[in-house]
Structure formats: structure tokens, C-alpha cells
Scaffold this motif. Structure first.
Motif, short mmCIF file in Angstrom:
data_model
loop_
_atom_site.label_atom_id
_atom_site.label_comp_id
_atom_site.label_asym_id
_atom_site.label_seq_id
_atom_site.Cartn_x
_atom_site.Cartn_y
_atom_site.Cartn_z
N ALA A 112 13.25 96.95 30.93
CA ALA A 112 13.68 96.03 29.87
C ALA A 112 14.93 95.26 30.28
CB ALA A 112 13.93 96.82 28.58
N ALA A 113 15.89 95.94 30.90
CA ALA A 113 17.13 95.28 31.32
C ALA A 113 16.87 94.24 32.39
CB ALA A 113 18.13 96.32 31.82
N TYR A 114 16.06 94.59 33.39
CA TYR A 114 15.77 93.64 34.47
C TYR A 114 14.88 92.50 33.99
CZ TYR A 114 17.90 97.08 37.59
OH TYR A 114 18.77 97.95 38.19
N ARG A 115 13.96 92.78 33.09
CA ARG A 115 13.11 91.72 32.54
C ARG A 115 13.98 90.67 31.83
NH1 ARG A 115 9.73 94.56 29.63
NH2 ARG A 115 7.99 94.47 31.09
N ALA A 116 14.91 91.15 31.00
CA ALA A 116 15.79 90.23 30.28
C ALA A 116 16.67 89.44 31.25
CB ALA A 116 16.65 91.00 29.28
N ALA A 117 17.18 90.10 32.28
CA ALA A 117 18.05 89.43 33.25
C ALA A 117 17.28 88.40 34.07
CB ALA A 117 18.71 90.46 34.16
N ALA A 119 14.69 86.84 33.19
CA ALA A 119 14.29 85.74 32.30
C ALA A 119 15.49 84.88 31.90
CB ALA A 119 13.61 86.30 31.05
N GLU A 121 18.01 85.85 30.01
CA GLU A 121 18.52 86.20 28.69
C GLU A 121 19.83 86.97 28.77
OE1 GLU A 121 15.29 88.39 27.00
OE2 GLU A 121 13.91 86.71 27.21
N THR A 122 20.04 87.68 29.88
CA THR A 122 21.26 88.44 30.12
C THR A 122 21.65 88.23 31.58
OG1 THR A 122 20.03 90.43 30.73
CG2 THR A 122 20.66 90.22 28.40
N ALA A 127 23.30 94.09 34.39
CA ALA A 127 22.21 95.07 34.43
C ALA A 127 22.34 95.94 35.68
CB ALA A 127 20.86 94.37 34.40
#
Length: 171
Positions: A112-117, A119, A121-122, A127
Motif C-alpha cells: 500500500a505504501a509503495y503503491r501510493a508513492a 502513483a 500520492e505520497t 515510504a
């Protein structure tokens, strides 16, 4: 010992198709540059975290390619490998399941953390500090090394077809 007929007519494991990719992920996660220039801790936990960082990218790419079943098989190979690694380290049957549960939970959180990063988003650096370095900040150069290599891999993964990725091409 299985007879020749049992081996010939036994159903094949569908996860076998994912072994080249899994082997490539593990080989990439063990590359010395992560631990030398990137200052990822060269420990059991550090290696786990590095392999998970590369695995997460492959899982996210498989998801984008609509390869949900292949993603499940890849995750199952990871779990089987971690189970074997724990047993090799002498962890007993009674607690292996608890350790595997924590590892799968860690994989889910990092995914979840890497997906958001990835993309946008973060921040990927945040992360990485939290999940790869577990809050122990490396030098700025080391963090840049790991972040730039993972970002480059992500771009290259985006150019790969489903078949190329499954065959073990990480870009």
C-alpha cells in the motif's frame, strides 16, 4: 518416492509459471549495491525488506496488467519461500504461522505504501525510510541511490508486457 507414472500424470503447479519472476525478484533484492551504496541493513530483516520493495513493484505492475491470478501465485511463492527460510533458521512449527502472518501483513502494508508513492500520492523517500530502513535514516546519498534505482525500475516495468514480466524480465 513417487513412481514415474505419478510424476508424469501429476497435475502441474500453476505457480511454476511465476518462478522465473520470483527468482528474478529475489536475485534483484540481493544485489550488493542496495546494501553498500544504498545502506540497506544487510540483515535478515533488511534483505526481507529489500526483496519486498522489488516484489511490491512487480505485484503492482501485474495488477495494472490485469494479471490478478498471477499476482496471487507470485505472493504464494513468496509465502512458501519465507516459510522455508524461517524453518531453515530453526523457527519451530508452532510459531512459523505467526511469523508468516506478520510477514504477509508487512507485505500488505508495504504494498500500500509503495503503491501510493509510485502513483505520486505520497513521497517514495518517506515510504522507504519507514519500511526499508525502519526509521533509521541512512545518508542522503544512500536514500537517493535506492529511491532512484526503484523509480528507474518502475519506469522500466511500465514498458514490459505481461509475458515478459512473468518470464522474469524486471526491466
Amino acid at each position: 518416492m513417487p513412481s514415474i507414472f505419478q510424476r508424469l500424470f501429476a497435475p502441474s503447479d500453476p505457480r511454476d509459471a511465476m518462478r522465473p519472476l520470483y527468482n528474478a525478484i529475489v536475485a534483484e533484492g540481493r544485489q550488493p549495491h542496495w546494501y553498500v551504496e544504498g545502506q540497506v541493513p544487510d540483515t535478515i530483516d533488511g534483505r526481507f525488506d529489500m526483496i519486498v520493495a522489488v516484489l511490491a513493484q512487480a505485484l503492482i505492475r501485474l495488477e495494472a496488467l490485469g494479471a490478478a491470478q498471477e499476482s496471487v501465485w507470485l505472493t504464494e511463492l513468496f509465502v512458501d519461500d519465507m516459510d522455508g527460510q524461517l524453518r531453515q533458521e530453526g523457527i519451530g512449527d508452532v510459531v512459523v504461522g505467526k511469523h508468516i502472518g506478520r510477514m504477509v501483513s508487512a507485505l500488505g502494508g508495504r504494498l500500500a505504501a509503495y503503491r501510493a508513492a509510485l502513483a505520486g500520492e505520497t513521497e517514495l523517500a518517506e515510504a522507504l525510510l519507514r519500511n526499508l530502513y525502519r526509521g533509521q535514516a541512512p545518508s542522503a546519498e544512500a536514500l537517493t541511490h535506492v529511491e532512484s534505482h526503484l523509480r528507474s525500475r518502475w519506469v522500466r516495468l511500465g514498458c514490459l508486457s505481461r509475458d515478459a514480466l512473468i518470464a522474469g524480465d524486471l526491466g
